[in-house]
Design a protein around this motif. Structure first.
Motif, short mmCIF file in Angstrom:
data_model
loop_
_atom_site.label_atom_id
_atom_site.label_comp_id
_atom_site.label_asym_id
_atom_site.label_seq_id
_atom_site.Cartn_x
_atom_site.Cartn_y
_atom_site.Cartn_z
N VAL A 203 0.86 -1.19 0.00
CA VAL A 203 0.00 0.00 0.00
C VAL A 203 0.89 1.23 0.00
CG1 VAL A 203 -1.89 1.20 1.15
CG2 VAL A 203 -1.67 -1.28 1.39
N PRO A 204 0.66 2.19 -0.90
CA PRO A 204 1.50 3.38 -0.91
C PRO A 204 1.20 4.30 0.27
CG PRO A 204 0.32 3.08 -3.00
CD PRO A 204 -0.32 2.18 -2.00
N GLY A 205 2.21 5.05 0.71
CA GLY A 205 1.95 6.15 1.64
C GLY A 205 2.58 6.04 3.01
N ARG A 206 2.93 7.20 3.55
CA ARG A 206 3.48 7.27 4.91
C ARG A 206 2.48 6.74 5.94
NH1 ARG A 206 7.47 10.79 6.56
NH2 ARG A 206 6.17 11.48 8.29
N TYR A 207 1.21 7.10 5.77
CA TYR A 207 0.23 6.66 6.76
C TYR A 207 0.10 5.14 6.78
CZ TYR A 207 -3.07 6.18 2.83
OH TYR A 207 -3.69 5.81 1.67
N SER A 208 0.34 4.50 5.64
CA SER A 208 0.30 3.04 5.59
C SER A 208 1.46 2.44 6.37
CB SER A 208 0.35 2.57 4.13
OG SER A 208 -0.75 3.06 3.41
N ASP B 212 4.55 -7.61 3.52
CA ASP B 212 4.42 -7.41 2.07
C ASP B 212 3.53 -8.45 1.41
OD1 ASP B 212 6.07 -9.61 2.16
OD2 ASP B 212 7.51 -8.86 0.68
N ARG B 213 3.05 -9.43 2.19
CA ARG B 213 2.14 -10.44 1.65
C ARG B 213 0.69 -10.20 2.05
NH1 ARG B 213 3.60 -15.46 4.15
NH2 ARG B 213 4.96 -14.38 5.64
N MET B 214 0.44 -9.09 2.71
CA MET B 214 -0.91 -8.83 3.20
C MET B 214 -1.87 -8.54 2.05
SD MET B 214 -0.37 -6.49 6.57
CE MET B 214 0.31 -7.21 8.08
N PRO B 215 -3.08 -9.10 2.12
CA PRO B 215 -4.09 -8.76 1.11
C PRO B 215 -4.58 -7.34 1.32
CG PRO B 215 -5.06 -10.10 2.84
CD PRO B 215 -3.59 -10.05 3.13
N PRO B 216 -5.16 -6.72 0.31
CA PRO B 216 -5.67 -5.35 0.49
C PRO B 216 -6.79 -5.30 1.50
CG PRO B 216 -6.40 -6.28 -1.61
CD PRO B 216 -5.40 -7.24 -1.05
N VAL B 217 -6.87 -4.21 2.22
CA VAL B 217 -7.97 -3.99 3.15
C VAL B 217 -9.14 -3.44 2.35
CG1 VAL B 217 -8.74 -2.74 5.20
CG2 VAL B 217 -6.34 -3.50 5.01
N PRO B 218 -10.30 -4.07 2.39
CA PRO B 218 -11.43 -3.59 1.58
C PRO B 218 -11.73 -2.11 1.84
CG PRO B 218 -11.93 -5.72 2.57
CD PRO B 218 -10.65 -5.26 3.18
N GLY C 257 -14.59 8.45 0.63
CA GLY C 257 -15.64 8.70 1.61
C GLY C 257 -16.38 7.51 2.14
N LYS C 258 -16.60 6.47 1.31
CA LYS C 258 -17.42 5.35 1.76
C LYS C 258 -16.66 4.03 1.83
CE LYS C 258 -21.53 4.93 0.13
NZ LYS C 258 -22.02 4.61 1.50
N GLY C 259 -15.53 3.94 1.17
CA GLY C 259 -14.73 2.73 1.28
C GLY C 259 -15.50 1.49 0.88
N SER C 260 -15.54 0.52 1.78
CA SER C 260 -16.19 -0.76 1.49
C SER C 260 -17.65 -0.81 1.92
CB SER C 260 -15.43 -1.90 2.18
OG SER C 260 -15.48 -1.73 3.59
N GLU C 261 -18.21 0.31 2.34
CA GLU C 261 -19.61 0.30 2.77
C GLU C 261 -20.50 -0.28 1.66
OE1 GLU C 261 -20.72 4.23 3.90
OE2 GLU C 261 -19.64 4.17 5.81
N PRO C 262 -21.39 -1.19 1.99
CA PRO C 262 -22.21 -1.83 0.96
C PRO C 262 -23.53 -1.12 0.70
CG PRO C 262 -22.54 -2.96 3.04
CD PRO C 262 -21.54 -1.85 3.31
N HIS C 263 -23.72 0.03 1.31
CA HIS C 263 -24.99 0.74 1.13
C HIS C 263 -24.77 2.24 1.26
CE1 HIS C 263 -24.69 -0.27 5.50
NE2 HIS C 263 -24.86 1.03 5.58
#
Length: 496
Positions: free
Chosen positions: A305-310, A336-342, A468-474
């Protein structure tokens, strides 16, 4: 379990029935419509689906007992008659929320005692750190880990179904139920998101938290807390007796206050001396490489994941797991093997060569961080689709417009979760900040249309951020939850 055993040691006054002969056999509930025969109904003042007005419906559904708050109005005579008719026990306590955490934990056998519990608090990063803790332990040791937070509750890949109304930090009846499920499914560790309101309203009391993690504090949730000081103090409750050890971001000014309260707290930093420190950051579109320093040793590390905050989230993850006794080398190698966080810097490449990033960034600080990161490696234009939630802090809206305009070549301002607020009014609050930057923008309250416009305007090498909503499904419009996924919508519209 006997009601008297659940209440042992707690100040209480029995108003009707006998706590020594009342058995609770079907759990506890704040919501009257979730009561079943043998439940303990806890009437929390002000609770949307419960409270004193819901005592009668709870008794009608078979509640074996009811806890009422001493600060609530006297129950009407009809309720007493109903309690007498059903044989239910009615007990008064000084604070139903505080007592709820205790009695519910006892009912489920105090499951937090039987697992390592990590609680993550802060404005940003809670979900990411929670997912990363689970991934680090699973990838390095094959451990079974429970996760409770914004994206629901699960043990590994096994979801635990819960009503859609359940909060990021669940109310204590739901939280203790989930902990019990996770214990029974063999989880050795549970990581949960501890929100400011969850901490303030005693939801995580009696959870037996081993490690509390503090990520950062930036403007958000002022609609709930009124001031940043109140917001900070709510977060600090985690470190005032609720956790055994602490992992603290030394780059945030609040971190020093936590270390003062808990001198044995471990710190992490990108900019200052700390127990866990990152240097030599190298960021590109694929992720971030860095060197982790701990106890005089250096560990080459990378995260996808790119970024300082990551990197800050990775440091928090490694520190929290290491303090629990897990091998540091194995944890670092798992990063470095972590799957992406939804929904957290989740990426998609369209057939037209446009990069799409879906991110939960919904505060000024989080939006600034994700856009700054994107700007660091973007080869083409940056197009940002974003909005602000309705019925929430209005003071941040113009600031988010300014941030989006400063770091973007084109903005599309749209609805987030308007709730009961007029979407056009929300956009009216955002646009002054955008206009001050001079960046061109479009106003489209329909979120699907906004995403479609951004994709149609983008070319090869451009990056479209949907924030703003990320992985929210609704999407929450009025009182309705309308099925909507940013990533699924982008995939459909792009033909990806």
């Amino acid at each position: 379990m006997k009601l008297s055993e659940l209440l042992a040691g707690q100040e209480h006054h029995t108003l009707r029935g006998d706590a020594d002969t009342t058995w609770i056999t079907a759990g506890t509930a704040f919501d009257a419509d979730r009561v079943t025969s043998g439940s303990l109904f806890i009437a929390v003042p002000g609770h949307r689906e419960g409270g004193p007005d819901s005592v009668a419906p709870a008794l009608a559904r078979g509640a074996g007992a009811v806890l009422v708050d001493s600060r609530s109005p006297t129950l009407p005579e009809s309720v007493w008659a109903s309690a007498s008719a059903t044989g239910a026990c009615v007990v008064q306590v000084p604070d139903t929320r505080k007592v709820a955490a205790i009695v519910t934990s006892r009912y489920f056998g105090e499951p937090g005692r039987e697992m390592d519990v990590v609680a993550v608090t802060g404005t940003n990063g809670k979900t990411s750190v929670s997912y990363m803790v689970e991934s680090a332990l699973r990838l390095s040791e094959g451990a079974k880990v429970g996760v409770i937070g914004t994206a629901g509750s699960r043990v590994g890949n096994e979801l635990i179904p819960m009503p859609s109304s359940v909060l990021t930090t669940p109310e204590s009846p739901d939280l203790q139920y989930l902990l019990g499920c996770m214990r029974d499914r063999g989880a050795g560790t549970v990581v949960l998101e501890a929100t400011s309101m969850g901490l303030l309203t005693h939801r995580v009391d009696r959870t037996f938290i081993d490690v509390g993690v503090f990520t950062n504090l930036t403007q958000d949730h002022l609609d709930d807390h009124g001031t940043m000081e109140n917001y900070r103090d709510a977060k600090l409750r985690l470190f005032q007796g609720l956790c055994g050890r602490a992992v603290v971001n030394a780059d945030d000014p609040v971190g020093a206050g936590i270390v003062a309260m808990m001198p044995d707290a471990l710190t992490y930093s990108l900019d200052a001396p700390a127990d866990y420190r990152a240097t030599d950051l190298s960021v590109d579109a694929s992720g971030t490489r860095f060197t982790l320093h701990h106890d005089g040793r250096k560990y080459p590390a990378a995260i996808p994941v790119p970024g300082r905050y990551s990197v800050a989230n990775a440091l928090a993850t490694v520190a929290a797991c290491h303090i629990l006794g897990h091998d540091l080398g194995g944890l670092v190698s798992a990063l470095d093997r972590m799957p992406p966080v939804p929904g957290r810097f989740e990426r998609l490449q369209t057939p037209q060569g446009t990069s799409v990033v879906v991110d939960y960034a919904h505060s000024p600080d989080s939006l600034n961080k994700v856009l700054t990161t994107i700007r660091g490696f973007a080869r083409g234009r940056v197009i940002t689709v974003f909005g602000c939630g309705g019925d929430r802090d209005t003071t941040k809206r113009a600031d988010m417009g300014r941030i989006a305009g400063t770091h973007s070549d084109l903005c599309v301002v749209t609805s987030d979760n308007p709730r009961n607020e007029d979407p056009e009014t929300i956009l009216d609050h955002i646009t002054p900040g955008l206009m001050a930057t001079g960046t061109p923008f479009e106003r489209l309250t329909d979120r699907r249309q906004a995403i479609a416009f951004a994709l149609s305007a983008a070319g090869p090498h451009d990056i479209v951020l949907i924030a703003g909503k990320g992985s929210e499904p609704h999407q929450t419009i009025g009182e309705r939850l309308i099925p909507f996924s940013d990533m699924a919508t982008a995939r459909e519209l792009a033909g990806a």
